[in-house]
Design a protein around this motif. Structure first.
Motif, PDB file in Angstrom:
ATOM      1  N   ASN A  60      -6.069  -0.776   2.131  1.00  0.00           N
ATOM      2  CA  ASN A  60      -7.362  -1.256   2.614  1.00  0.00           C
ATOM      3  C   ASN A  60      -8.015   0.075   3.205  1.00  0.00           C
ATOM      4  N   ASP A  61      -8.605   0.032   4.584  1.00  0.00           N
ATOM      5  CA  ASP A  61      -9.295   1.042   5.041  1.00  0.00           C
ATOM      6  C   ASP A  61      -8.519   1.904   6.165  1.00  0.00           C
ATOM      7  N   GLY A  62      -7.127   2.348   5.631  1.00  0.00           N
ATOM      8  CA  GLY A  62      -6.619   3.247   6.790  1.00  0.00           C
ATOM      9  C   GLY A  62      -5.520   2.342   7.388  1.00  0.00           C
ATOM     10  N   ASP A  63      -4.921   1.185   6.613  1.00  0.00           N
ATOM     11  CA  ASP A  63      -3.881   0.656   7.370  1.00  0.00           C
ATOM     12  C   ASP A  63      -2.606   0.961   6.853  1.00  0.00           C
ATOM     13  N   ASP A  92      -6.521   6.821  -2.241  1.00  0.00           N
ATOM     14  CA  ASP A  92      -8.075   6.859  -2.796  1.00  0.00           C
ATOM     15  C   ASP A  92      -8.960   7.422  -2.003  1.00  0.00           C
ATOM     16  N   THR A  93      -9.813   8.471  -2.320  1.00  0.00           N
ATOM     17  CA  THR A  93     -10.698   9.084  -1.721  1.00  0.00           C
ATOM     18  C   THR A  93     -12.066   8.309  -1.510  1.00  0.00           C
ATOM     19  N   ALA A  94     -11.916   7.287  -2.284  1.00  0.00           N
ATOM     20  CA  ALA A  94     -13.204   6.360  -2.290  1.00  0.00           C
ATOM     21  C   ALA A  94     -13.090   5.682  -1.056  1.00  0.00           C
ATOM     22  N   TYR A  95     -12.161   5.533  -0.291  1.00  0.00           N
ATOM     23  CA  TYR A  95     -11.938   5.008   1.017  1.00  0.00           C
ATOM     24  C   TYR A  95     -12.084   6.068   2.246  1.00  0.00           C
ATOM     25  N   PRO A  96     -12.744   5.966   3.294  1.00  0.00           N
ATOM     26  CA  PRO A  96     -12.903   6.691   4.392  1.00  0.00           C
ATOM     27  C   PRO A  96     -11.882   7.388   4.904  1.00  0.00           C
ATOM     28  N   ALA A 101      -2.127   6.741   5.969  1.00  0.00           N
ATOM     29  CA  ALA A 101      -0.624   6.348   6.207  1.00  0.00           C
ATOM     30  C   ALA A 101       0.278   7.369   6.606  1.00  0.00           C
ATOM     31  N   VAL A 102       0.034   8.511   6.140  1.00  0.00           N
ATOM     32  CA  VAL A 102       0.541   9.655   6.228  1.00  0.00           C
ATOM     33  C   VAL A 102       0.454  10.019   7.655  1.00  0.00           C
ATOM     34  N   ASN A 103      -0.718  10.085   7.898  1.00  0.00           N
ATOM     35  CA  ASN A 103      -1.028  10.470   9.558  1.00  0.00           C
ATOM     36  C   ASN A 103      -0.426   9.473  10.554  1.00  0.00           C
ATOM     37  N   ILE A 104      -0.414   8.134  10.228  1.00  0.00           N
ATOM     38  CA  ILE A 104       0.097   7.146  10.980  1.00  0.00           C
ATOM     39  C   ILE A 104       1.597   7.399  11.276  1.00  0.00           C
ATOM     40  N   PHE A 105       2.410   7.504  10.203  1.00  0.00           N
ATOM     41  CA  PHE A 105       3.681   7.726  10.013  1.00  0.00           C
ATOM     42  C   PHE A 105       4.095   9.367  10.774  1.00  0.00           C
ATOM     43  N   GLU A 106       3.271  10.067  10.520  1.00  0.00           N
ATOM     44  CA  GLU A 106       3.534  11.370  11.197  1.00  0.00           C
ATOM     45  C   GLU A 106       3.499  11.166  12.932  1.00  0.00           C
ATOM     46  N   LYS A 107       2.366  10.615  13.368  1.00  0.00           N
ATOM     47  CA  LYS A 107       2.138  10.459  14.489  1.00  0.00           C
ATOM     48  C   LYS A 107       3.235   9.653  15.236  1.00  0.00           C
TER      49      LYS A 107
END
Length: 152
Positions: A60-63, A92-96, A101-107
């Protein structure tokens, strides 16, 4: 060489293709690689490996995708101090929020004390372009270097 876990969540097959490519390069570098789908393991497995690599697509949009939610929640129960990890994902770069998910997991991993072996790898859709292959190879070379020089 190192014993490495790759765990991933994939819906369309893009993240799984990326996991396969990473596995191939790691094995070419002489590592032993175990591959598991994320919904079949929990973060306690990380302690059994010299390094772990997590892959997830972004929903979706960053989940996080539903297949990754329980795994991510399981991070809260783990002391990952000093455990070597890194993250990859397709998006997909079409989403903002491209590959969020990469950022969420790293954090989440860093909050539990894990050590990032390498900055996250973010690939647009399927890793089929030459730039994607080069970036994937560089990602693996950095992981191999970390595990060889620092951890093993």
């Amino acid at each position: 060489m190192a014993k490495i876990l790759i765990c991933f969540a994939s819906m369309s097959g893009n993240t799984e293709d990326l996991a396969d490519l990473i596995q191939t390069y790691l094995e070419e570098d002489g590592h032993t690689v175990f591959m598991e789908e994320m919904d079949e393991i929990d973060p306690s497995y990380f302690h059994e490996y010299d390094g772990s690599i997590i892959g997830s697509y972004t929903w979706n949009d960053g989940d996080l995708p539903y297949e990754a939610e329980d795994f991510y929640d399981g991070l809260e129960d783990e002391d990952l101090k000093g455990v070597p990890v890194c993250v990859f994902g397709s998006g997909d770069t079409a989403y903002p929020k491209f590959c969020e998910a990469v950022n969420i997991f790293e954090k989440g991993l860093m909050n539990r004390g894990a050590t990032l072996m390498q900055e996250g790898l973010k690939i647009e859709m399927d890793p089929d372009g030459e730039e994607d292959v080069v970036n994937c190879r560089r990602f693996v070379l950095n992981v191999s270097k970390y595990l060889t020089e620092v951890n093993i």
